[in-house]
Scaffold this active site. Structure first.
Site, PDB file in Angstrom:
ATOM      1  N   LYS A  25       0.834  -1.210   0.000  1.00  0.00           N
ATOM      2  CA  LYS A  25       0.000   0.000   0.000  1.00  0.00           C
ATOM      3  C   LYS A  25       0.867   1.258   0.000  1.00  0.00           C
ATOM      4  CE  LYS A  25      -1.665   1.548   4.086  1.00  0.00           C
ATOM      5  NZ  LYS A  25      -1.370   2.949   4.446  1.00  0.00           N
ATOM      6  N   ASN A  26       1.851   1.290   0.891  1.00  0.00           N
ATOM      7  CA  ASN A  26       2.615   2.525   1.076  1.00  0.00           C
ATOM      8  C   ASN A  26       3.622   2.787  -0.041  1.00  0.00           C
ATOM      9  OD1 ASN A  26       1.113   3.066   3.288  1.00  0.00           O
ATOM     10  ND2 ASN A  26       2.672   2.482   4.794  1.00  0.00           N
ATOM     11  N   ARG A  96      -4.636  10.804   4.696  1.00  0.00           N
ATOM     12  CA  ARG A  96      -3.540  11.766   4.811  1.00  0.00           C
ATOM     13  C   ARG A  96      -2.550  11.664   3.653  1.00  0.00           C
ATOM     14  NH1 ARG A  96      -2.906  14.143   9.390  1.00  0.00           N
ATOM     15  NH2 ARG A  96      -0.738  14.518   8.877  1.00  0.00           N
ATOM     16  N   CYS A 120      -5.247  13.203  13.222  1.00  0.00           N
ATOM     17  CA  CYS A 120      -5.002  11.786  12.961  1.00  0.00           C
ATOM     18  C   CYS A 120      -4.931  11.056  14.288  1.00  0.00           C
ATOM     19  CB  CYS A 120      -3.691  11.649  12.195  1.00  0.00           C
ATOM     20  SG  CYS A 120      -3.083   9.974  12.106  1.00  0.00           S
ATOM     21  N   ARG A 125       1.165  14.413  13.342  1.00  0.00           N
ATOM     22  CA  ARG A 125       1.577  14.252  11.944  1.00  0.00           C
ATOM     23  C   ARG A 125       1.525  15.540  11.101  1.00  0.00           C
ATOM     24  NH1 ARG A 125      -0.975   8.650   9.861  1.00  0.00           N
ATOM     25  NH2 ARG A 125       0.793   8.657   8.465  1.00  0.00           N
ATOM     26  N   PRO A 126       2.310  16.535  11.495  1.00  0.00           N
ATOM     27  CA  PRO A 126       2.366  17.748  10.661  1.00  0.00           C
ATOM     28  C   PRO A 126       3.049  17.471   9.314  1.00  0.00           C
ATOM     29  CG  PRO A 126       3.971  17.870  12.441  1.00  0.00           C
ATOM     30  CD  PRO A 126       3.223  16.578  12.632  1.00  0.00           C
ATOM     31  N   VAL A 127       2.936  18.430   8.387  1.00  0.00           N
ATOM     32  CA  VAL A 127       3.587  18.267   7.071  1.00  0.00           C
ATOM     33  C   VAL A 127       4.590  19.403   6.835  1.00  0.00           C
ATOM     34  CG1 VAL A 127       1.797  16.867   5.966  1.00  0.00           C
ATOM     35  CG2 VAL A 127       1.593  19.362   5.934  1.00  0.00           C
ATOM     36  N   ASP A 128       5.117  19.950   7.926  1.00  0.00           N
ATOM     37  CA  ASP A 128       6.032  21.098   7.813  1.00  0.00           C
ATOM     38  C   ASP A 128       7.279  20.774   6.980  1.00  0.00           C
ATOM     39  OD1 ASP A 128       6.388  19.434  10.218  1.00  0.00           O
ATOM     40  OD2 ASP A 128       8.164  20.650  10.568  1.00  0.00           O
ATOM     41  N   GLN A 129       7.756  19.535   7.049  1.00  0.00           N
ATOM     42  CA  GLN A 129       8.973  19.184   6.303  1.00  0.00           C
ATOM     43  C   GLN A 129       8.719  19.139   4.799  1.00  0.00           C
ATOM     44  OE1 GLN A 129      11.988  19.083   7.878  1.00  0.00           O
ATOM     45  NE2 GLN A 129      10.661  19.762   9.531  1.00  0.00           N
ATOM     46  N   ASP A 311       4.807   0.298  11.957  1.00  0.00           N
ATOM     47  CA  ASP A 311       3.618  -0.351  11.394  1.00  0.00           C
ATOM     48  C   ASP A 311       3.490  -1.818  11.793  1.00  0.00           C
ATOM     49  OD1 ASP A 311       2.964   2.026  10.235  1.00  0.00           O
ATOM     50  OD2 ASP A 311       3.634   1.496   8.218  1.00  0.00           O
ATOM     51  N   ILE A 333       8.095   6.677  16.902  1.00  0.00           N
ATOM     52  CA  ILE A 333       7.731   7.407  15.673  1.00  0.00           C
ATOM     53  C   ILE A 333       6.464   8.249  15.860  1.00  0.00           C
ATOM     54  CG2 ILE A 333       7.240   7.204  13.188  1.00  0.00           C
ATOM     55  CD1 ILE A 333      10.049   6.211  13.868  1.00  0.00           C
ATOM     56  N   ARG A 405      -8.521  -0.335   4.819  1.00  0.00           N
ATOM     57  CA  ARG A 405      -7.641   0.658   4.200  1.00  0.00           C
ATOM     58  C   ARG A 405      -6.348   0.007   3.724  1.00  0.00           C
ATOM     59  NH1 ARG A 405      -7.170   6.229   7.247  1.00  0.00           N
ATOM     60  NH2 ARG A 405      -5.884   6.445   5.397  1.00  0.00           N
TER      61      ARG A 405
HETATM   62  N1  EPU Z   1       6.692  14.494  10.862  1.00  0.00           N
HETATM   63  C1  EPU Z   1       6.766  15.844  11.139  1.00  0.00           C
HETATM   64  N2  EPU Z   1       6.742  16.736  10.098  1.00  0.00           N
HETATM   65  C2  EPU Z   1       6.635  16.333   8.805  1.00  0.00           C
HETATM   66  C3  EPU Z   1       6.549  14.957   8.532  1.00  0.00           C
HETATM   67  C4  EPU Z   1       6.580  14.058   9.575  1.00  0.00           C
HETATM   68  O1  EPU Z   1       6.858  16.250  12.303  1.00  0.00           O
HETATM   69  O2  EPU Z   1       6.604  17.192   7.924  1.00  0.00           O
HETATM   70  C5  EPU Z   1       6.752  13.521  11.959  1.00  0.00           C
HETATM   71  C6  EPU Z   1       5.448  12.742  12.110  1.00  0.00           C
HETATM   72  O3  EPU Z   1       4.499  13.449  12.886  1.00  0.00           O
HETATM   73  C7  EPU Z   1       5.916  11.449  12.746  1.00  0.00           C
HETATM   74  C8  EPU Z   1       7.309  11.249  12.123  1.00  0.00           C
HETATM   75  O4  EPU Z   1       7.699  12.522  11.642  1.00  0.00           O
HETATM   76  O5  EPU Z   1       6.033  11.612  14.130  1.00  0.00           O
HETATM   77  C9  EPU Z   1       7.363  10.244  10.990  1.00  0.00           C
HETATM   78  O6  EPU Z   1       6.303  10.491  10.085  1.00  0.00           O
HETATM   79  P1  EPU Z   1       6.378  10.149   8.529  1.00  0.00           P
HETATM   80  O7  EPU Z   1       6.242  11.415   7.770  1.00  0.00           O
HETATM   81  O8  EPU Z   1       7.555   9.300   8.240  1.00  0.00           O
HETATM   82  O9  EPU Z   1       5.050   9.303   8.351  1.00  0.00           O
HETATM   83  P2  EPU Z   1       4.126   9.331   7.076  1.00  0.00           P
HETATM   84  O10 EPU Z   1       4.967   9.560   5.889  1.00  0.00           O
HETATM   85  O11 EPU Z   1       2.979  10.242   7.308  1.00  0.00           O
HETATM   86  C10 EPU Z   1       4.330   6.807   6.461  1.00  0.00           C
HETATM   87  C11 EPU Z   1       3.386   5.659   6.287  1.00  0.00           C
HETATM   88  C12 EPU Z   1       2.843   5.224   7.643  1.00  0.00           C
HETATM   89  C13 EPU Z   1       4.035   4.827   8.514  1.00  0.00           C
HETATM   90  C14 EPU Z   1       5.019   5.986   8.615  1.00  0.00           C
HETATM   91  C15 EPU Z   1       6.276   5.648   9.386  1.00  0.00           C
HETATM   92  C16 EPU Z   1       2.502   6.073   4.076  1.00  0.00           C
HETATM   93  C17 EPU Z   1       1.346   6.433   3.221  1.00  0.00           C
HETATM   94  N3  EPU Z   1       2.310   6.072   5.399  1.00  0.00           N
HETATM   95  O12 EPU Z   1       3.571   7.859   7.060  1.00  0.00           O
HETATM   96  O13 EPU Z   1       2.013   4.090   7.419  1.00  0.00           O
HETATM   97  O14 EPU Z   1       3.586   4.493   9.811  1.00  0.00           O
HETATM   98  O15 EPU Z   1       5.414   6.415   7.293  1.00  0.00           O
HETATM   99  O16 EPU Z   1       6.934   4.573   8.805  1.00  0.00           O
HETATM  100  O17 EPU Z   1       3.566   5.735   3.573  1.00  0.00           O
HETATM  101  C18 EPU Z   1       0.312   2.560   7.932  1.00  0.00           C
HETATM  102  O18 EPU Z   1       0.509   2.026   6.824  1.00  0.00           O
HETATM  103  O19 EPU Z   1      -0.402   2.006   8.823  1.00  0.00           O
HETATM  104  C19 EPU Z   1       0.916   3.856   8.227  1.00  0.00           C
HETATM  105  C20 EPU Z   1       0.484   4.653   9.191  1.00  0.00           C
END
Ligand code: EPU
Length: 433
Positions: A25-26, A96, A120, A125-129, A311, A333, A405
């Site tokens: 999926k991911n 998301r 969430c 889970r912010p997207v600031d990065q 996960d 995480i 999902r």
């Molecule tokens: N984070 C920030 N700012 C950002 C991005 C991330 O603070 O701009 C923080 C997040 O809040 C979190 C950490 O960094 O605490 C890691 O988050 P990441 O961005 O890596 O997670 P994601 O990309 O939103 C993906 C998977 C998740 C998986 C995580 C960690 C997808 C679609 N989702 O999420 O999958 O848990 O990486 O490996 O690829 C799942 O499949 O059940 C699932 C939640």
């Protein structure tokens, strides 16, 4: 609302047979979004039939992209003609990962409006990065009416940049990687996520004509090109789905062979399963798992790849719940990913949470008894299904839209190897007692 009704064996259920593992999926989600980077047709294979995949198809269609029906795990996608650059709240709020259209839309069309994802269950889970990285590439970004509004610099093309992300982010790395493929000049992403799903996306982009080096490492170097072209890509196998079924065997006992897997991307998970007492025979594409007796407890800390994946945390805790001793699991995480604990305790598990650590005192499988439990997120749902197969009597897992999902027909795959699970609707607690 749909539920799963599981008749558990009170420690006597055994799983036997073979299970085919689907595409990840991911990996499929960012790869589907990457098709926005070209006007040519892209054929994707090994795409799992999941709710999140349907949502992504819907989102792409809403943007004007042509997306074929998913048939025999194949889908053809073409972002040709008039494409809208606005991903609306209605769809983004349900998934998301919709944020993954931001990079490709901005890179190809010079502008994007993507609704900010809402809250969430597993963390803030912010997207600031994602935003900071795109700003470093010259994008002007404002938040307007709940939307991220991104505009490429004059000339409509992003500019290569040296980006060091402040934390490792999977979808953040993917968004920046996709954006960089069409930028002018070289982009370096440091502290990049090394997850196999990021590597699979990079392979797909390379097959579209992108120039990327450093695959599988934390330093990705992308030489921007003027345009990308169509391709055919087979999505990598789902290591989390595979790991989930291995946990099911470790918890119940039995002899199950997983097919269409890639054991080379499952190192940390396989090591811990061996420590639990699961015996495994591996080939390039199969894992035969045999379990006899009570599992041994394992302690671990979740970290980014190649460490132990967040996960898989909930599913391992289900096995620890019936292991022959005490274990400690630390989640690093996400700040709120222990919601399954309360539900597992309703089945008779003995787990205590203190901050980001959960301590489990393993109990004998025959002491667990079925109950009505609620799924709170995708992996939590899977862990409850595992423990439900162990507990004696009926367990009803409510709100299984979370499960759908990320798992394709999980109840059918488990039933085929000996579990008793049916999909039902609207059952009340009377069924359990
Ligand atoms: N984070 C920030 N700012 C950002 C991005 C991330 O603070 O701009 C923080 C997040 O809040 C979190 C950490 O960094 O605490 C890691 O988050 P990441 O961005 O890596 O997670 P994601 O990309 O939103 C993906 C998977 C998740 C998986 C995580 C960690 C997808 C679609 N989702 O999420 O999958 O848990 O990486 O490996 O690829 C799942 O499949 O059940 C699932 C939640």
């Amino acid at each position: 609302m749909e539920q799963l009704k599981i008749i558990g064996g009170g420690g006597t259920t055994r799983l036997n047979g073979s299970i085919r593992i689907g595409g990840a999926k991911n990996a499929a989600l960012p790869i589907m979004c990457a098709t926005l980077l070209t006007g040519d047709a892209v054929q994707l294979r090994n795409v799992p039939s999941l709710r999140d995949i349907n949502t992504t198809s819907k989102l792409l269609r809403e943007l004007g992209v042509s997306v074929s029906e998913l048939e025999h795990d194949k889908v053809t996608i073409q972002a040709y003609g008039t494409i809208s650059t606005k991903a609306t709240y209605d769809l983004v709020k349900t998934m998301r990962a919709s944020i993954l259209v931001l990079g490709p839309l901005l890179a190809r069309f010079g502008e994007a409006w993507v609704s900010l994802p809402g809250g969430c269950a597993i963390g803030a889970r912010p997207v600031d990065q994602h935003i900071k990285g795109l700003q470093a590439m010259g994008a002007e970004i404002t938040i307007e009416h709940g939307y991220i509004h991104a505009k490429a610099p004059a000339g409509g093309r992003l500019i290569g940049a040296h980006i060091v992300t402040e934390m490792i982010t999977v979808t953040g790395t993917e968004n920046l990687l996709m954006a960089a493929t069409l930028a002018s000049g070289t982009t370096i992403i440091e502290n990049a996520a090394c997850e196999p799903e990021v590597t699979d996306l990079a392979k797909m982009l390379i097959s579209m004509g992108a120039k990327i080096e450093g695959l599988g490492t934390s330093r990705l170097v992308i030489e921007g090109v003027e345009q990308l072209h169509g391709t055919t890509h087979t999505v990598v196998s789902d290591r989390i789905e595979a790991g989930t079924f291995l946990c099911a065997v470790a918890a119940t006992g039995g002899d199950v062979t997983l097919t269409h897997v890639d054991p080379t991307i499952m190192g940390a998970v396989l090591d811990k399963l061996r420590e639990m007492g699961l015996q495994m025979e591996l080939t390039d594409t199969t894992i035969r798992a045999v379990m006899t007796g009570q599992p041994k407890p394992v302690s671990f800390k979740t970290t980014e790849y190649p460490g132990f994946p967040t996960d898989m945390q909930a599913q391992f805790m289900a096995v620890n719940a019936v292991a022959s001793g005490a274990s400690r699991v630390t989640e690093t995480i996400f700040e709120n990913r222990f919601m399954h604990v309360q539900e597992m305790n309703r089945l008779g598990a003995s787990i205590v949470v203190d901050g980001n650590t959960a301590s489990t005192e393993g109990v004998l499988p025959e002491t667990l008894s079925g109950a009505m439990v609620m799924a709170t997120d995708l992996r939590a749902s899977a862990s409850l299904v595992i423990l439900g197969m162990v507990a004696g009597g009926t367990t009803i897992v409510d709100r299984i839209y979370h499960l759908d999902r990320g798992y394709q027909r999980m109840e059918e795959k488990l039933t085929a190897v000996g579990a008793t699970i049916t999909r039902v609707q609207g059952l009340s607690e009377d069924e359990v007692l």
